[in-house]
Design a protein around this motif. Structure first.
Motif, PDB file in Angstrom:
ATOM      1  N   THR A 129       9.525  -8.738  -5.041  1.00  0.00           N
ATOM      2  CA  THR A 129       7.845  -8.662  -5.105  1.00  0.00           C
ATOM      3  C   THR A 129       8.155  -7.919  -6.552  1.00  0.00           C
ATOM      4  N   ILE A 130       6.762  -7.657  -7.952  1.00  0.00           N
ATOM      5  CA  ILE A 130       6.782  -7.335  -8.771  1.00  0.00           C
ATOM      6  C   ILE A 130       4.842  -6.889  -8.516  1.00  0.00           C
ATOM      7  N   THR A 131       5.148  -5.592  -8.889  1.00  0.00           N
ATOM      8  CA  THR A 131       3.443  -5.804  -9.431  1.00  0.00           C
ATOM      9  C   THR A 131       3.622  -5.396 -10.116  1.00  0.00           C
ATOM     10  N   ARG A 132       1.913  -6.056 -11.022  1.00  0.00           N
ATOM     11  CA  ARG A 132       1.541  -6.118 -12.290  1.00  0.00           C
ATOM     12  C   ARG A 132      -0.396  -5.513 -12.372  1.00  0.00           C
ATOM     13  N   ARG A 133       0.294  -4.616 -13.355  1.00  0.00           N
ATOM     14  CA  ARG A 133      -1.333  -3.907 -13.956  1.00  0.00           C
ATOM     15  C   ARG A 133      -1.609  -4.215 -14.795  1.00  0.00           C
ATOM     16  N   ARG A 134      -2.750  -3.942 -14.028  1.00  0.00           N
ATOM     17  CA  ARG A 134      -4.169  -4.396 -15.873  1.00  0.00           C
ATOM     18  C   ARG A 134      -3.840  -3.591 -16.703  1.00  0.00           C
ATOM     19  N   PHE A 135      -3.960  -3.379 -18.092  1.00  0.00           N
ATOM     20  CA  PHE A 135      -4.508  -2.257 -19.224  1.00  0.00           C
ATOM     21  C   PHE A 135      -4.843  -2.882 -20.644  1.00  0.00           C
ATOM     22  N   ARG A 136      -5.114  -2.110 -20.821  1.00  0.00           N
ATOM     23  CA  ARG A 136      -5.883  -2.228 -22.412  1.00  0.00           C
ATOM     24  C   ARG A 136      -4.559  -2.018 -23.010  1.00  0.00           C
TER      25      ARG A 136
END
Length: 208
Positions: A129-136
């Motif tokens: 699995t991979i983690t995707r992080r919120r960004f601006r």
């Protein structure tokens, strides 16, 4: 918006055997519900001779869309445990199809729940699995003289350069965690003697 979510690293299939029944779990990332449904249809077409093709999917960083199907297995013994496994692992934008070839031994409700849920869990472990992080999204505008050094400085400080466009000035698109925006503004002013412009855009998700 969620700050981060996890999804499957790649599409693939993992096979397990329980009391002579074969369970093939096909997993894939899916950006939309339509993509998830298309994947389910494709797997069903590949395994038209299977006893069951059960599925579950979760779409949306906040898990807004959740669907599951037992495809003829006793109610709640296949699709729901598959869905629960995806949710327990915080999986999003993912579709799972478990294809069962019956081996002649009845598993009972508890056995089916363990087999279908376990099949998804093992497939996630195998495919990763991979983690995707919120960004601006942010756009930096800078003169040609400073652009090359600024790009190097951005990369050296671990900031993701997403796009560079050359016009009268150089436009560099980057991704920033929301919490870093103020600190980045100060860093940018220091790095370019106050000559660079910074414009904040929308939000997106990227690999953590």
């Amino acid at each position: 918006m969620q700050d981060e979510y996890r999804t499957v690293a790649r599409q693939g299939v993992h096979e397990t055997e329980v009391n002579r029944s074969r369970f093939l779990c096909a997993l894939a990332p899916a950006a939309t519900e339509q993509e998830a449904q298309d994947f389910v249809a494709r797997i069903r077409k590949e395994h038209t001779d299977a006893t069951h093709n059960c599925f579950a999917y979760v779409i949306g960083a906040d898990a807004a869309i959740q669907k599951a199907s037992d495809d003829g297995e006793p109610g709640g013994t296949a699709g729901v445990p598959m869905l629960q496994m995806l949710l327990r692992r915080d999986m999003r934008y993912v579709v799972a199809v478990v294809t069962r070839y019956y081996g002649g031994v009845k598993l009972g409700a508890g056995g089916l729940i363990r087999a279908y849920g376990g099949s998804v869990g093992e497939a996630l472990d195998t495919l990763g699995t991979i983690t995707r992080r919120r960004f601006r999204l942010a756009t930096v505008t800078v003169d040609h003289q400073r652009a090359g050094k600024l790009q190097n400085d951005l990369r050296a400080t671990g900031r993701e350069v997403r796009d560079v466009r050359y016009g009268e000035a150089v436009t560099i698109e980057i991704g920033l965690p929301d919490a870093d925006v103020d600190a980045f503004r100060g860093w940018l002013a220091d790095a370019t003697a106050g000559t660079a412009g910074l414009e904040l855009g929308g939000e997106a998700y990227g690999d953590a």
